[in-house]
Scaffold this active site. Structure first.
Site, PDB file in Angstrom:
ATOM      1  N   VAL A 126       0.846  -1.207   0.000  1.00 15.68           N
ATOM      2  CA  VAL A 126       0.000   0.000   0.000  1.00 15.68           C
ATOM      3  C   VAL A 126       0.875   1.248   0.000  1.00 15.68           C
ATOM      4  CG1 VAL A 126      -1.881   1.227   1.138  1.00 15.68           C
ATOM      5  CG2 VAL A 126      -1.737  -1.251   1.338  1.00 15.68           C
ATOM      6  N   GLY A 128       3.593   2.099  -1.600  1.00 12.55           N
ATOM      7  CA  GLY A 128       5.045   1.950  -1.719  1.00 12.55           C
ATOM      8  C   GLY A 128       5.788   2.210  -0.429  1.00 12.55           C
ATOM      9  N   GLU A 184       1.919   0.879 -16.560  1.00 12.63           N
ATOM     10  CA  GLU A 184       2.037  -0.435 -17.216  1.00 12.63           C
ATOM     11  C   GLU A 184       1.592  -0.334 -18.674  1.00 12.63           C
ATOM     12  OE1 GLU A 184       2.938  -3.247 -15.528  1.00 12.63           O
ATOM     13  OE2 GLU A 184       3.062  -2.253 -13.582  1.00 12.63           O
ATOM     14  N   ASP A 195      -6.471  -0.552  -8.842  1.00  6.93           N
ATOM     15  CA  ASP A 195      -5.327  -0.699  -7.929  1.00  6.93           C
ATOM     16  C   ASP A 195      -5.548   0.068  -6.609  1.00  6.93           C
ATOM     17  OD1 ASP A 195      -2.247  -1.204  -7.494  1.00  6.93           O
ATOM     18  OD2 ASP A 195      -2.558   0.949  -7.260  1.00  6.93           O
ATOM     19  N   LYS A 199      -6.002  -1.277  -2.485  1.00  9.91           N
ATOM     20  CA  LYS A 199      -5.307  -0.726  -1.317  1.00  9.91           C
ATOM     21  C   LYS A 199      -6.314  -0.257  -0.258  1.00  9.91           C
ATOM     22  CE  LYS A 199      -1.441   0.412  -4.273  1.00  9.91           C
ATOM     23  NZ  LYS A 199      -0.928   1.368  -5.261  1.00  9.91           N
ATOM     24  N   GLY A 297       8.170   1.991  -7.378  1.00  6.11           N
ATOM     25  CA  GLY A 297       9.580   2.007  -7.766  1.00  6.11           C
ATOM     26  C   GLY A 297      10.370   1.004  -6.945  1.00  6.11           C
TER      27      GLY A 297
END
Ligand SMILES: NC(=O)c1ccc[n+]([C@@H]2O[C@H](COP(=O)([O-])OP(=O)(O)OC[C@H]3O[C@@H](n4cnc5c(N)ncnc54)[C@H](OP(=O)(O)O)[C@@H]3O)[C@@H](O)[C@H]2O)c1
Length: 420
Positions: A126, A128, A184, A195, A199, A297
């Site tokens: 969740v 990053g 993507e 997405d 989360k 990332g």
């Protein structure tokens, strides 16, 4: 438990996150962590490490008694669930970043930990690098929360930021995000707000002690956003952001939705740009708190995985305290929002007004064409969400959600009861 015990780690997946995590561990030998074995999928693929470091059979890692814990960072939610649930059945300690798997299987994964004594942590799943799961689970374990909301998806935020900076349309901004690796090749999960919905499901378990079904949550994305919408917002001193929100109503029920929102400078999320994420936790006694950081990332996400690995070494487990202490929560769609709706085809816009129970007078025009504004029941948006998406209608909320008189509720406490 010794905080610096040597740990032997089995790493499953060596893509963006797996390599980021590997790098961070390699740069910090003092942590006393050894990545003993790495499982990947594709034989013959060029790798940054020698071939003898890899296996193509992740199941071997699950059974290896020499490994102290597993890190699962593959891109296949079904296979991740098979591997993680098998590991938990062996009572193992696991860190994962797989939000799609968690959103689908969280109740089963919590149950497996209770039954077999293993531990699963998933901070990286969740936002990053932002430590929001542990903050909600540990720090706010017993404080009622009015709301947890934020920008949970860096790809769509990047596209919106670039559109706003360049005055460009959605297509070129998305192409740029894809070329730079911020989106993507198949952008549906990110741009369609699936997405951030995953989360929201994960955070609801820690913030409110409830296991939501992802399908119960309204998610409207930005596939239909245009330069006209960005210009409309800018003319009012606002920006468009995709905001995921869990909101506790005064009557104790919960509402969850992910939609574009027009935000002014008074919002903490207004300055969250590009691939960054931001979370606002509005706690009953502490008041509002704001966390901001990189949402994706290799290194930022690898950093969250490392934090979980070190927490597993210390014996940390999530408490899910509100499942035990808070009354069972009901999810409701019996709310309304002030909506902004636009579609370039006037006929489509007229049709959409009937779906959303907006009168014909809701239509206005600006230099870019027609749009509509007005109070819309969330239930109607939820009922027509697939049609709105397939027609490319852009819908954004303005301001807060609020209860309406006639309410529709979803019982979501069965999953909680099953665990009791
Ligand atoms: N990328 C991010 O910034 C980010 C942020 C937060 C969370 N996550 C989550 O982290 C996870 C990993 O994402 P990623 O971006 O690192 O993916 P990725 O770059 O596509 O890498 C996926 C890795 O998983 C391996 N893999 C796939 N199926 C496998 C299997 N059955 N057995 C063993 N290895 C397998 C692949 O092997 P090969 O190398 O052989 O193809 C590859 O090394 C996903 O759940 C994602 O949602 C990612």
């Amino acid at each position: 438990m010794n905080e610096n015990n040597p740990l032997r780690i089995g790493l499953i997946g060596f893509g963006c996150v797996g390599q980021g995590f590997y790098d961070i561990v390699a740069q910090q030998p003092g942590l006393n962590l050894t990545i003993t074995c790495i499982a990947v999928k594709t034989p013959g693929k060029a790798r940054s490490l020698p071939a003898h470091r890899f296996t193509y059979h992740a199941d071997e890692l699950l059974a290896d008694p020499e490994l102290d814990l597993l890190v699962e960072v593959i891109d296949d939610a079904a296979e991740a669930f098979r591997l993680v649930s098998a590991a938990l059945r062996r009572g193992r300690r696991v860190a994962t970043a797989n939000k799609a798997m968690l959103a689908r299987h969280l109740p089963e994964l919590v149950q497996l930990q209770a039954e077999f004594g293993g531990t699963l942590l998933y901070e990286a799943a969740v936002c990053g690098s932002i430590p929001v799961v542990r903050t909600l689970d540990q720090y706010f374990s017993h404080e009622p929360l009015r709301a947890v909301s934020g920008i949970f998806n860096g790809s769509s935020n990047y596209v919106l930021t670039r559109m706003s900076e360049e005055g460009s349309d959605y297509g070129p901004a998305l192409a740029e995000a894809q070329a730079l690796g911020f989106a993507e090749t198949d952008p549906t999960l990110d741009m369609g707000a699936f997405d951030p919905r995953s989360k929201a499901v994960i955070l609801a378990a820690h913030a409110y002690g409830v296991f939501l079904e992802a399908d119960e949550i309204l998610n409207l994305g930005i596939e239909g956003v245009s330069a006209a919408d960005i210009a409309h917002a800018a003319a009012q001193g606002q920006k468009i952001k995709v905001v995921a929100g869990l909101y506790r109503l005064p009557d104790g029920r919960l509402t969850a939705l992910v939609t574009p929102q027009l935000l002014g400078p008074e919002s903490s999320l207004y300055t969250v740009e590009r691939e960054f994420n931001g979370v606002v936790i509005d706690a009953a006694f502490a008041g509002p708190q704001f966390l901001q950081g990189r949402g994706a990332g290799g290194h930022p996400t690898g950093s969250a995985v490392l934090a979980d690995v070190l927490a597993l070494r210390r014996g940390l487990r999530y408490q899910y305290a509100k499942q035990a202490t808070a009354p069972a929560v009901q999810l409701t769609h019996g709310l309304e929002i002030d909506a902004y709706v636009r579609h370039p085809d006037a006929g489509v816009l007229r049709e959409v007004l009937t779906w959303l129970e907006l009168p014909a007078e809701a239509v206005q025009t600006d230099v870019h064409g027609s749009f509509a504004t007005g109070a819309v029941p969330v239930q109607q948006l939820w009922a027509w969400r697939k049609e709105l998406r397939s027609l490319g209608v852009f819908v954004a909320r303005q301001g807060e959600v609020r209860p309406v008189a006639a309410t529709a509720t979803f019982q979501t406490n069965e999953a909680v009861a099953a665990l009791a």
